[in-house]
Design an enzyme around this catalytic site. Structure first.
Site, PDB file in Angstrom:
ATOM      1  CG  HIS A  21       0.516   9.847   2.011  1.00 18.70           C
ATOM      2  ND1 HIS A  21       1.022   9.132   3.047  1.00 18.70           N
ATOM      3  CD2 HIS A  21      -0.756   9.436   1.883  1.00 18.70           C
ATOM      4  CE1 HIS A  21       0.095   8.332   3.535  1.00 18.70           C
ATOM      5  NE2 HIS A  21      -0.986   8.506   2.845  1.00 18.70           N
TER       6      HIS A  21
ATOM      7  CG  HIS B 247      -1.768   1.141   1.458  1.00 18.88           C
ATOM      8  ND1 HIS B 247      -1.878   1.800   2.670  1.00 18.88           N
ATOM      9  CD2 HIS B 247      -2.600   1.779   0.597  1.00 18.88           C
ATOM     10  CE1 HIS B 247      -2.758   2.783   2.540  1.00 18.88           C
ATOM     11  NE2 HIS B 247      -3.204   2.797   1.302  1.00 18.88           N
TER      12      HIS B 247
END
Ligand SMILES: *[C@@H]1O[C@H](CO)[C@@H](O)[C@H](O)[C@H]1NC(C)=O
Ligand SMILES: *[C@@H]1O[C@H](CO)[C@@H](O)[C@H](O)[C@H]1NC(C)=O
Ligand SMILES: *[C@@H]1O[C@H](CO)[C@@H](O)[C@H](O)[C@H]1NC(C)=O
Ligand SMILES: *[C@@H]1O[C@H](CO)[C@@H](O)[C@H](O)[C@H]1NC(C)=O
Ligand SMILES: *[C@@H]1O[C@H](CO)[C@@H](O)[C@H](O)[C@H]1NC(C)=O
Ligand SMILES: *[C@@H]1O[C@H](CO)[C@@H](O)[C@H](O)[C@H]1NC(C)=O
Ligand SMILES: *[C@@H]1O[C@H](CO)[C@@H](O)[C@H](O)[C@H]1NC(C)=O
Length: 348
Positions: free
Chosen positions: A80, A32
Site C-alpha cells: 500500500h 478495493h
C-alpha cells in the site's frame, strides 16, 4: 443445449439467473485494495481497506479484487503506497490464494485488477501468474487490444474453464505477445473519480481514461465497461492524509437511498449510463452490506455464499468493532501510518 444454459442446475456467481448473462451485464462487487487488511494481524493498520481477507471476500460474493503491485526485493509485492509501510506479500502468493478458491468453486468467474504502480513489465507479471499456476484459468478475448462489443456469458467462460479476467494499469505493449490474458485496464474499462472526500461529491461522470473524461456517451459508446468507484476518503483526519473514512462507512456502503450511499449512487450511475455499472468498488465491503446493492442491480437472490455476520465470525471480529474501526486509538504507530499515507500518490 441452449435451454440447459438458460436454466442450469447450478449457480454462476451465486445465482442461476446470471449463467446466461454477459459478463459485461453482470454487476460485480469489488473489494478495493483486497489484500490490505485492517485487523489484528496488521495492528489495525490505517492503511488497511478491508476487514476480511481475500478468501473471505470471495466466499462473501466479492468478484472483483484490486491490488497495488510494487517492485520490492527483486520480486513483485502487494504494497500500500510503499513496501516499507505495508507489504502484504508477493503477487504470486496472493494469486495462489485466489487460484485455490477458483479451483474449489467451478462455477465462479473472478476478476483481478492490478494497479501496476512501478510499471512492471508484462513478462514479470506473467512470471508471477506462472508461479501461482493460475494462467490455465485466464480468459483471453478473441481480439486483443480493443474493447469488446460483446463479452461472453458467464456460462461460456465457465464451460471453457477460463474464469479469471485480469486487468492491469500501465501495461506495456509486449503483453499482447507474451501474456495476452493481461488486459490493459483503460482499453476495456472507464472509471468515475476515485478521490472523493465528501458524501455529497460522488459522481458517475467518467474520469479515466482522459480520452473520455466527462463524456458519458462517448465512454459508453466506446464499449468500455463502467467501473463505479464508491470510496470515501477522510482528508481532514491527519494533515490531509488520504485514508479511508471509516467513520462514515455505514452510510457510504448503505443499500438505502440516503445521500452518499451506495444504493443511491448505483441508481444514479445506472440512469446516467443507461445500464448497470459492471463493477462497483468499495472499501470495507462487509459494511452496508455493500453486496445488497449489487444483488439489487443484478436482480437476484443469491445462493451459495456466506453472509457478512458469518464472515465476521470466521475472522473472529465483532461487527460492532468492525463498523466503528479502531481509528480513534491512533497511538504512535497509527500516527506514523497516517502521516506516511499522506504521501500517497496515484491510485490507492
Ligand atoms: C441466453 O440464452 C438465450 C437462449 O435461451 C440466447 O438467445 C442468448 O443469446 C443467451 N444470452 C447470453 C448472454 O448468452
Ligand atoms: C496447475 O494447475 C492445473 C489446474 O489448473 C493442475 O492440473 C496442475 O496439476 C497444476 N500444476 C502444478 C505443478 O501444480
Ligand atoms: C471457448 O473456447 C473455444 C475454443 O477454443 C473458442 O472458440 C471460444 O471463443 C471460447 N469461448 C470463450 C467464451 O472464451
Ligand atoms: C466537492 O466538490 C466541489 C465541486 O467540485 C469542490 O469544490 C469541493 O472542494 C469538494 N469538496 C470536498 C470536500 O472535496
Ligand atoms: C463523517 O462522519 C462524521 C461524524 O459523523 C462527520 O462529522 C463528517 O462530516 C462525515 N464526513 C463526511 C465526509 O461526510
Ligand atoms: C442485463 O441485465 C438486466 C438485469 O440486470 C436485464 O434486465 C437485461 O435484459 C440485460 N441486458 C442484456 C443485453 O442482456
Ligand atoms: C482468511 O481469514 C480467515 C479468518 O481469519 C482465516 O481462517 C484464513 O486462514 C485466512 N485465509 C488466508 C488465505 O489468509
Amino acid at each position: 443445449t441452449t435451454s440447459a444454459q438458460a436454466n442450469p442446475s447450478y449457480a454462476c456467481n451465486n445465482s442461476p439467473d446470471l449463467c446466461n448473462r454477459s459478463y459485461a451485464n453482470v454487476t460485480h462487487l469489488g473489494a478495493h485494495d483486497s489484500p490490505f487488511i485492517r485487523d489484528q494481524s496488521t495492528g489495525d493498520s490505517l492503511s488497511g481497506n478491508q476487514h476480511l481477507n481475500t478468501t473471505l471476500q470471495l466466499q462473501s460474493g466479492v468478484r472483483l479484487l484490486t491490488a497495488q503491485v510494487h517492485r520490492y526485493d527483486n520480486a513483485l509485492s502487494l504494497c500500500h503506497t510503499s513496501c516499507d509501510l505495508f507489504n502484504a506479500g508477493t503477487l504470486s502468493t496472493w494469486l495462489t490464494e485466489i487460484k485455490r478458491w477458483i479451483e474449489h468453486n467451478p462455477y465462479e468467474v473472478v476478476t483481478v485488477l492490478l494497479v501496476n504502480s512501478d510499471n512492471a513489465a508484462a513478462k514479470d507479471l506473467h512470471a508471477e501468474f506462472g508461479r501461482a499456476n493460475i494462467t490455465g484459468y485466464a480468459y483471453t478475448p478473441p481480439s486483443a487490444g480493443t474493447a469488446l462489443s460483446v463479452w461472453p456469458s458467464l456460462n461460456n467462460m465457465i464451460s471453457n474453464g477460463t474464469r479469471l479476467v485480469t486487468f492491469v494499469t500501465n501495461l506495456d505493449s509486449s503483453a499482447q505477445a507474451v501474456a495476452p490474458y493481461l488486459l490493459d485496464e483503460f482499453t476495456y474499462i472507464f472509471e468515475n473519480p476515485y478521490e472523493v472526500s465528501s458524501l455529497t461529491n460522488f459522481t458517475c461522470s467518467p474520469d479515466r481514461p482522459s480520452s473520455v473524461r466527462s463524456q458519458t456517451s462517448a465512454a459508453i459508446e466506446s464499449g468500455r465497461l463502467p467501473l463505479m468507484n464508491h470510496i470515501l476518503y477522510d482528508v481532514q483526519s491527519l494533515l490531509g492524509a488520504s485514508i479511508p473514512d471509516i467513520d462514515n462507512i455505514t452510510t457510504t456502503n448503505a443499500p438505502s437511498k440516503v445521500v452518499g450511499s451506495l444504493g443511491a449512487a448505483a441508481d444514479d450511475c445506472k440512469k446516467e449510463y443507461g445500464k448497470n455499472p459492471t463493477f462497483v468498488l468499495v472499501d470495507f465491503f462487509d459494511q452496508g452490506p455493500a453486496i445488497e446493492t449489487v444483488d439489487r442491480m443484478n436482480g437476484i437472490t443469491a445462493v451459495g455464499r456466506i453472509n457478512t455476520a458469518q464472515a465476521a465470525e470466521k475472522a473472529k471480529i465483532s461487527q460492532t468493532n468492525s463498523a466503528k474501526g479502531k481509528q480513534r486509538g491512533y497511538g504512535v504507530v497509527g500516527l506514523v501510518f497516517g502521516l506516511s499515507t499522506a504521501l500517497m500518490i496515484g491510485w490507492s
